[in-house]
Write an enzyme that holds these catalytic residues in place. Structure first.
Site, PDB file in Angstrom:
ATOM      1  N   CYS A   1      40.515  51.933 -10.231  1.00 27.76           N
ATOM      2  CA  CYS A   1      39.763  50.784 -10.756  1.00 27.76           C
ATOM      3  C   CYS A   1      40.547  50.120 -11.897  1.00 27.76           C
ATOM      4  CB  CYS A   1      38.394  51.220 -11.264  1.00 27.76           C
ATOM      5  SG  CYS A   1      37.160  51.521  -9.973  1.00 27.76           S
TER       6      CYS A   1
ATOM      7  N   ASP B   1      53.182  53.873  -4.568  1.00 26.10           N
ATOM      8  CA  ASP B   1      52.742  55.180  -5.035  1.00 26.10           C
ATOM      9  C   ASP B   1      53.680  55.670  -6.136  1.00 26.10           C
ATOM     10  OD1 ASP B   1      50.844  57.602  -3.587  1.00 26.10           O
ATOM     11  OD2 ASP B   1      52.386  58.227  -5.011  1.00 26.10           O
TER      12      ASP B   1
ATOM     13  N   HIS C   1      34.934  49.649  -6.280  1.00 28.59           N
ATOM     14  CA  HIS C   1      35.047  51.110  -6.162  1.00 28.59           C
ATOM     15  C   HIS C   1      34.192  51.653  -5.017  1.00 28.59           C
ATOM     16  CE1 HIS C   1      35.784  55.219  -7.610  1.00 28.59           C
ATOM     17  NE2 HIS C   1      34.611  55.446  -7.040  1.00 28.59           N
TER      18      HIS C   1
ATOM     19  N   HIS D   1      41.648  54.792  -0.622  1.00 29.06           N
ATOM     20  CA  HIS D   1      42.995  54.218  -0.557  1.00 29.06           C
ATOM     21  C   HIS D   1      43.628  54.598   0.767  1.00 29.06           C
ATOM     22  CE1 HIS D   1      43.150  58.146  -2.561  1.00 29.06           C
ATOM     23  NE2 HIS D   1      44.334  58.332  -1.981  1.00 29.06           N
TER      24      HIS D   1
HETATM   25  P1  AMP Z   1      45.511  61.227  -2.363  1.00 29.87           P
HETATM   26  O1  AMP Z   1      46.060  62.603  -2.597  1.00 29.87           O
HETATM   27  O2  AMP Z   1      45.427  60.867  -0.906  1.00 29.87           O
HETATM   28  O3  AMP Z   1      44.201  61.016  -3.096  1.00 29.87           O
HETATM   29  O4  AMP Z   1      46.574  60.222  -2.942  1.00 29.87           O
HETATM   30  C1  AMP Z   1      46.553  59.753  -4.240  1.00 29.87           C
HETATM   31  C2  AMP Z   1      47.896  59.146  -4.491  1.00 29.87           C
HETATM   32  O5  AMP Z   1      47.816  58.371  -5.659  1.00 29.87           O
HETATM   33  C3  AMP Z   1      49.018  60.164  -4.720  1.00 29.87           C
HETATM   34  O6  AMP Z   1      50.020  59.977  -3.714  1.00 29.87           O
HETATM   35  C4  AMP Z   1      49.533  59.836  -6.111  1.00 29.87           C
HETATM   36  O7  AMP Z   1      50.928  59.939  -6.221  1.00 29.87           O
HETATM   37  C5  AMP Z   1      49.064  58.408  -6.282  1.00 29.87           C
HETATM   38  N1  AMP Z   1      48.841  57.985  -7.661  1.00 29.87           N
HETATM   39  C6  AMP Z   1      48.115  58.599  -8.608  1.00 29.87           C
HETATM   40  N2  AMP Z   1      48.110  57.883  -9.738  1.00 29.87           N
HETATM   41  C7  AMP Z   1      48.852  56.778  -9.487  1.00 29.87           C
HETATM   42  C8  AMP Z   1      49.216  55.639 -10.260  1.00 29.87           C
HETATM   43  N3  AMP Z   1      48.820  55.479 -11.541  1.00 29.87           N
HETATM   44  N4  AMP Z   1      49.990  54.686  -9.693  1.00 29.87           N
HETATM   45  C9  AMP Z   1      50.402  54.826  -8.408  1.00 29.87           C
HETATM   46  N5  AMP Z   1      50.078  55.869  -7.627  1.00 29.87           N
HETATM   47  C10 AMP Z   1      49.316  56.838  -8.162  1.00 29.87           C
END
Ligand code: AMP
Length: 117
Positions: free
Chosen positions: A9, A32, A48, A100
């Site tokens: 968010c 990512d 959200h 996502h």
């Molecule tokens: P998931 O495990 O499917 O919930 O994926 C969450 C993803 O968000 C992971 O691949 C993280 O590397 C990515 N992530 C977490 N925080 C950030 C951020 N601030 N900017 C970009 N990616 C992020």
């Protein structure tokens, strides 16, 4: 509705930085932080919702999925191929509770790669 504790968010609101590759009124796509592939982009709705099985309005859900092709074009993987993943819930190791879609590509993948766990 914005969740003040949700990191995605905050990205959607521009409150914390992200490398955005696409944005419109409904969604934002950004790189990512810990890429598992040369192309690793996340697409989120600005509103959200906890996960892909949440009560997401049809138009938002369609827009989210439509953005996959937009991101594939922007990242240059439409022709070479790519994979989309939406980890959902604990068993799937969803680590951020804001829906996502991972868009992964830029190199050949084997079946089951990457695990994202
Ligand atoms: P998931 O495990 O499917 O919930 O994926 C969450 C993803 O968000 C992971 O691949 C993280 O590397 C990515 N992530 C977490 N925080 C950030 C951020 N601030 N900017 C970009 N990616 C992020």
């Amino acid at each position: 509705m914005k969740d003040n504790d949700c990191i995605f968010c905050k990205i959607a609101a521009g409150d914390i930085p992200a490398t955005k590759v696409y944005e419109d009124d409904v969604v934002v796509a950004f790189k990512d932080l810990n890429p598992m592939m040369p192309v690793h982009t996340l697409i989120i709705p600005k509103e959200h919702y906890d996960n892909i099985a949440d009560d997401i309005p049809d138009a938002t859900l369609a827009h989210l999925m439509r953005t996959v092709g937009t991101v594939a074009d922007a990242q240059g993987v439409r022709e070479t191929g790519f994979r989309i993943i939406a980890n959902t819930g604990a068993d799937a190791c969803q680590s951020v509770g804001h829906v996502h879609i991972h868009v992964l590509g830029g190199a050949p993948m084997n079946d089951g790669d990457p695990s994202l766990s």
